[in-house]
Each structure stands twice: as C-alpha cells, then as structure tokens.
Design an enzyme around this catalytic site. Structure first.
Site, mmCIF file in Angstrom:
data_model
loop_
_atom_site.group_PDB
_atom_site.id
_atom_site.type_symbol
_atom_site.label_atom_id
_atom_site.label_comp_id
_atom_site.label_asym_id
_atom_site.label_seq_id
_atom_site.Cartn_x
_atom_site.Cartn_y
_atom_site.Cartn_z
ATOM 1 N N LYS A 42 0.852 -1.183 0.000
ATOM 2 C CA LYS A 42 0.000 0.000 0.000
ATOM 3 C C LYS A 42 0.884 1.228 0.000
ATOM 4 C CE LYS A 42 -4.486 0.896 0.222
ATOM 5 N NZ LYS A 42 -5.622 0.059 -0.182
HETATM 6 P P1 NAD Z 1 -13.086 7.876 -2.344
HETATM 7 O O1 NAD Z 1 -12.071 8.899 -1.997
HETATM 8 O O2 NAD Z 1 -13.545 7.746 -3.754
HETATM 9 O O3 NAD Z 1 -14.396 8.093 -1.434
HETATM 10 C C1 NAD Z 1 -14.397 8.208 -0.033
HETATM 11 C C2 NAD Z 1 -15.797 8.705 0.360
HETATM 12 O O4 NAD Z 1 -15.930 8.691 1.779
HETATM 13 C C3 NAD Z 1 -16.098 10.136 -0.079
HETATM 14 O O5 NAD Z 1 -17.455 10.206 -0.512
HETATM 15 C C4 NAD Z 1 -15.938 10.943 1.221
HETATM 16 O O6 NAD Z 1 -16.708 12.143 1.204
HETATM 17 C C5 NAD Z 1 -16.480 9.934 2.193
HETATM 18 N N1 NAD Z 1 -16.131 10.162 3.588
HETATM 19 C C6 NAD Z 1 -14.952 10.519 4.128
HETATM 20 N N2 NAD Z 1 -15.061 10.597 5.465
HETATM 21 C C7 NAD Z 1 -16.335 10.261 5.760
HETATM 22 C C8 NAD Z 1 -17.088 10.154 6.959
HETATM 23 N N3 NAD Z 1 -16.522 10.395 8.151
HETATM 24 N N4 NAD Z 1 -18.376 9.762 6.879
HETATM 25 C C9 NAD Z 1 -18.956 9.508 5.693
HETATM 26 N N5 NAD Z 1 -18.320 9.602 4.530
HETATM 27 C C10 NAD Z 1 -17.025 9.987 4.572
HETATM 28 O O7 NAD Z 1 -12.507 6.478 -1.802
HETATM 29 P P2 NAD Z 1 -12.942 5.001 -2.240
HETATM 30 O O8 NAD Z 1 -12.009 4.553 -3.300
HETATM 31 O O9 NAD Z 1 -14.411 4.978 -2.473
HETATM 32 O O10 NAD Z 1 -12.564 4.170 -0.922
HETATM 33 C C11 NAD Z 1 -13.450 4.065 0.207
HETATM 34 C C12 NAD Z 1 -12.972 2.916 1.085
HETATM 35 O O11 NAD Z 1 -12.956 1.703 0.335
HETATM 36 C C13 NAD Z 1 -11.559 3.056 1.661
HETATM 37 O O12 NAD Z 1 -11.508 2.421 2.925
HETATM 38 C C14 NAD Z 1 -10.718 2.258 0.682
HETATM 39 O O13 NAD Z 1 -9.508 1.796 1.253
HETATM 40 C C15 NAD Z 1 -11.670 1.119 0.394
HETATM 41 N N6 NAD Z 1 -11.406 0.394 -0.850
HETATM 42 C C16 NAD Z 1 -11.360 1.016 -2.052
HETATM 43 C C17 NAD Z 1 -11.172 0.267 -3.206
HETATM 44 C C18 NAD Z 1 -11.203 0.886 -4.572
HETATM 45 O O14 NAD Z 1 -11.194 0.136 -5.547
HETATM 46 N N7 NAD Z 1 -11.280 2.192 -4.706
HETATM 47 C C19 NAD Z 1 -10.998 -1.120 -3.125
HETATM 48 C C20 NAD Z 1 -11.061 -1.734 -1.884
HETATM 49 C C21 NAD Z 1 -11.279 -0.958 -0.753
#
Ligand code: NAD
Length: 419
Positions: A109
């Site tokens: 990561k």
């Molecule tokens: P992103 O940046 O696209 O979205 C994050 C979202 O969370 C945004 O809408 C933001 O406004 C919101 N947010 C932040 N703090 C918040 C809070 N306290 N309460 C509610 N909403 C809040 O990120 P993402 O790619 O969607 O990733 C989200 C999660 O999923 C992370 O934990 C990431 O590690 C995990 N993840 C992502 C992927 C991927 O393919 N992008 C794959 C596996 C896991």
C-alpha cells in the site's frame, strides 16, 4: 512480542484480527513474527511547486508487506490523515485480501499525506510524478503494482504509469492498475469494488433466506466504492434508504434516488446540499433502520460507542477496517452478520489482477467477461470462507483470515527463508 509497539495504532487493531485466526491455526511464534512484520517500509520526500510558484514538501509512503505469493499489490491513498502506521495496516490487509481471493500477489500500500480537494490538477500531477519517480527502483509489474484508493483516480494512475515508463524507457502499463481503459485499464475496474460488495451481500442474504429485493440498504461514503455499491444494489432490486459523504448523511425510508445523487455529487464534487433525503449526521446514519449496512468511507466507523445501536442484520464492509475489534464482538453478540473487508471489497483487486493479466498479454476482455470472472473468483472463495466458518463455528472474519493466512504460510514454507 512483536505487536506491543503497535497496540494503539491502526496496524495494532489489524494485528488483533490476525492473532485470533493465527491462534485457530496454531501458528508457531516464528511464523507469526514473520507475518506481523512488514518486509519493507519506504518514506520519501516529495518537493513540488504550487501553482503560486511557492515550493512545498509532502511526505509519501510505500509499504511492501509480504511477497510470499507474488509481487506486492495495493492502492495509493491521497489524504491528509495518511501516516506510516495507516499505510502499514492497509498493506497488511492487502496481503490477506489477495490471498483470501487466491490472487498471485503479496500485499502493499502507498500514500501521500495531502488534501487532494485543495490541489489543482497540475499540482496533483507534479506530486504524483515525483512520488512515482522516487519509487522507480522498487516498483514494477513483477515487484509491486499500485492502484487507486481514497483520493486517487484513473488519471493519477495514468501519470504514475507514464512517469515509470519514461524512467525505464519502455511502455509499461502493467506497473499500475486502475488506469483509464485507453491506456491499458480493464473494462469493469471502476465498478468492480462496489459490484463485489453487492454480490457478497446478495449471496449472504440468500444464505440467510432473505431476498435482496426485499431489503433496505444504507451506504456510508459516496466515493468510488460507496456510489457504485448503492447503484448496483438498486440494479439488484434493493431499496437504498441512506447515503452519506464527508458533508453528512441523507436518509429516506421510501428510498433515495441514487442516480440523482450520483449526478449531484459529480456536479458539486460532494453531496452537500442534496435535497433527496432527510439530513442526518454521519454517525446517526449508521444507526438508522435498515437491513444491510455498508460502511464504505474510512477506518474506525463502527466502535463500542455505536455498535450496540446498529439496526442492520447484515454489515458488508466496503471500506478497509471500518469496524474496531471491540465493536466486532458487540455485533457478534447481537447476532449481526459481518462480511469482512478483506473479502467484501476484494472485487477491486480481483479486477486489478485481471487488468495486470490483460496488460501482460496485450489482449483485452469484454466487460461481460470481466464481470463473469469477477463473480466466479469472488464467490467461490467467499463460499470456502463460509464453509470454514460453519465447520469451526467462527465468525466470517476469523474464517477469512484463517483461509488467507493458511495460503500465505504454505507459500512461505515452500519458499523457505532466504538466509
Ligand atoms: P473515495 O475517496 O472515492 O471516497 C471516499 C468517500 O468517503 C467520499 O465520498 C468521502 O466524502 C467519504 N467520507 C470521508 N469521510 C467520511 C465520513 N466520516 N463519513 C462519511 N463519509 C465519509 O474512496 P474510495 O475509493 O471509495 O474508498 C473508500 C474505502 O474503500 C476506503 O476504505 C478504501 O480503502 C476502500 N477500498 C477502495 C477500493 C477501490 O477500488 N477504490 C478497493 C477496496 C477498498
């Protein structure tokens, strides 16, 4: 005791889950010690020029946790809260995530401590190129393959890939995944994590004799993962009653118009001002009536404070590490089933693997083929986890770790320890 120094950290919490499964497997102390230490932690300084002409320096990280099953694999996070501890925990989770869905990767990561919301496209490009340049020697299709995570996008992956390719003097699309389709990205990658979450939920609900079409769903977080998850739940016939992002929560027991919310968030870069639901706080949203809750924002959202008030029957973890270990025990006592992050959100890394395969072969698949293979790879492994949970009468999380640890340990033993 290798874990003591990490007890109050995200990595410490992550190790707590690992330890439960390691005890179940009777893992010897030496192997435990190897698996609770990252192979490599890299810290780089990223000097760059603001659009104003001022010079600033940000800090970037890359943690390559384990290589037993293949090259390190894992996303890059751009967020003000990024620390070495958090990146290490995320790399640790990637190790188990890749193993539990049987991909030929280890875990890694990366992250840069920055706030992409206040950076221009030009500034983001300069930060990304310098970060990639600092890592050139240690990444590569057979060494370590980054991907998007919170705050990073296909465009950022394109700059990363281009910088690496310029340094090694040859086009190398397989150095990162999550690229735009025009540059060797895979069809279906953008939607893969959310699709996997919704597929796991439907599968688990069927096991609980519940039809997904009769369920009310709340999704926390409306970024890449949360918005796609909500959209696919609607496609599967469920009613999405709550959504949220950093601006707060929006709840409507009759159902939220998810397409309208996606269009609104795209236009305003946030849900702030969205009128399609009653406004509630982010924490209140988690406690509203629903059948399925998907935390898809950041770590540590379900805690001892709120776990007892959660009304869902099923939690499917979209984010990495959204549930603290003490909260997990409360959920278990209350009979709430949790599909753990390492399997629930593995759809993204599964299609990242497909992207890496397609880049290396130079042969690209149709979206329908990507989606069919995703469903097969994810659910076959989820079923193996569920079967172990049933046999040993353990939670799905412990079973998922046990399956993953067993696979990594087998690879480790066959390789031996290089002296
Ligand atoms: P992103 O940046 O696209 O979205 C994050 C979202 O969370 C945004 O809408 C933001 O406004 C919101 N947010 C932040 N703090 C918040 C809070 N306290 N309460 C509610 N909403 C809040 O990120 P993402 O790619 O969607 O990733 C989200 C999660 O999923 C992370 O934990 C990431 O590690 C995990 N993840 C992502 C992927 C991927 O393919 N992008 C794959 C596996 C896991």
């Amino acid at each position: 005791m290798p874990t003591i120094a990490h007890e109050v950290s995200v990595f410490g919490d992550a190790i707590a889950y690992f330890n439960e499964a390691a005890s179940l497997l009777d893992l010897d102390p030496g192997t435990r010690a190897i698996l609770t230490h990252p192979s490599r932690q890299i810290i780089v300084s990223i000097p760059f020029q603001r659009d104003s002409g001022d010079l600033e320096v940000y800090t970037g990280y890359r943690v390559q946790y384990n290589f037993a099953r293949g090259p390190a694999k894992g996303g890059i996070r751009y967020h003000p809260g990024v620390t070495l501890d958090e990146v290490t925990a995320l790399a640790f989770w990637m190790t188990w995530k890749c193993a539990v869905v049987d991909l030929p990767f280890g875990g890694g990561k990366g992250g840069v401590t920055c706030d992409p919301a206040v950076l221009s496209q030009g500034e983001l490009e300069r930060i990304t190129r310098r970060y990639a340049a600092e890592l050139v020697e240690v990444i590569g299709p057979d060494k370590d393959v980054p991907a998007p995570d919170v705050g990073t996008t296909p465009q950022i992956m394109a700059w990363f890939m281009d910088t690496y390719s310029m340094h090694v003097r040859q086009n190398t699309p397989g150095v990162v995944t999550g690229k735009p389709v025009e540059l060797g990205g895979s069809r279906g990658r953008v939607e893969a994590t959310g699709r996997g979450i919704a597929l796991c939920a439907r599968d688990q609900l069927a096991q609980m004799n519940v039809d997904v079409r009769s369920t009310r769903v709340i999704v926390q977080g409306f970024g890449n993962v949360g918005s796609v998850t909500a959209k696919i739940f609607v496609e599967l016939g469920a009613r999405v009653v709550g959504i949220s992002d950093v601006s707060g929560g929006y709840y409507d027991s009759r159902g939220i118009d998810v397409e309208a919310a996606i269009a609104y968030a795209r236009q305003h870069r946030s849900l702030e001002g969205f009128a399609g639901g009653e406004r509630v706080s982010n924490l209140q949203l988690l406690e509203q009536p629903c059948d399925v809750l998907v935390p898809a924002a950041l770590e540590d959202q379900i805690t001892v404070e709120n776990a007892g008030r959660i009304q869902a029957r099923l939690i499917v973890e979209g984010a990495n590490g959204p549930t603290r270990p003490e909260a997990d025990r409360i959920l278990e006592r209350n009979g709430i089933v949790v599909v753990p992050d390492i399997i629930a959100n593995a759809g993204g890394v599964i299609v990242s693997y497909f992207e890496w395969c397609q880049d290396r072969a130079g042969l690209f698949w149709k979206e329908s083929e990507v989606n069919a293979r995703l469903e097969e790879q994810l659910l076959e492994n989820f079923h193996a986890v569920r079967e172990l949970a049933r046999q040993r009468r353990i939670p799905l999380r412990t079973a998922a770790y046990a399956v993953a640890i067993d696979r990594v340990v087998r690879a480790l033993r066959m390789r031996g320890v290089y002296a």
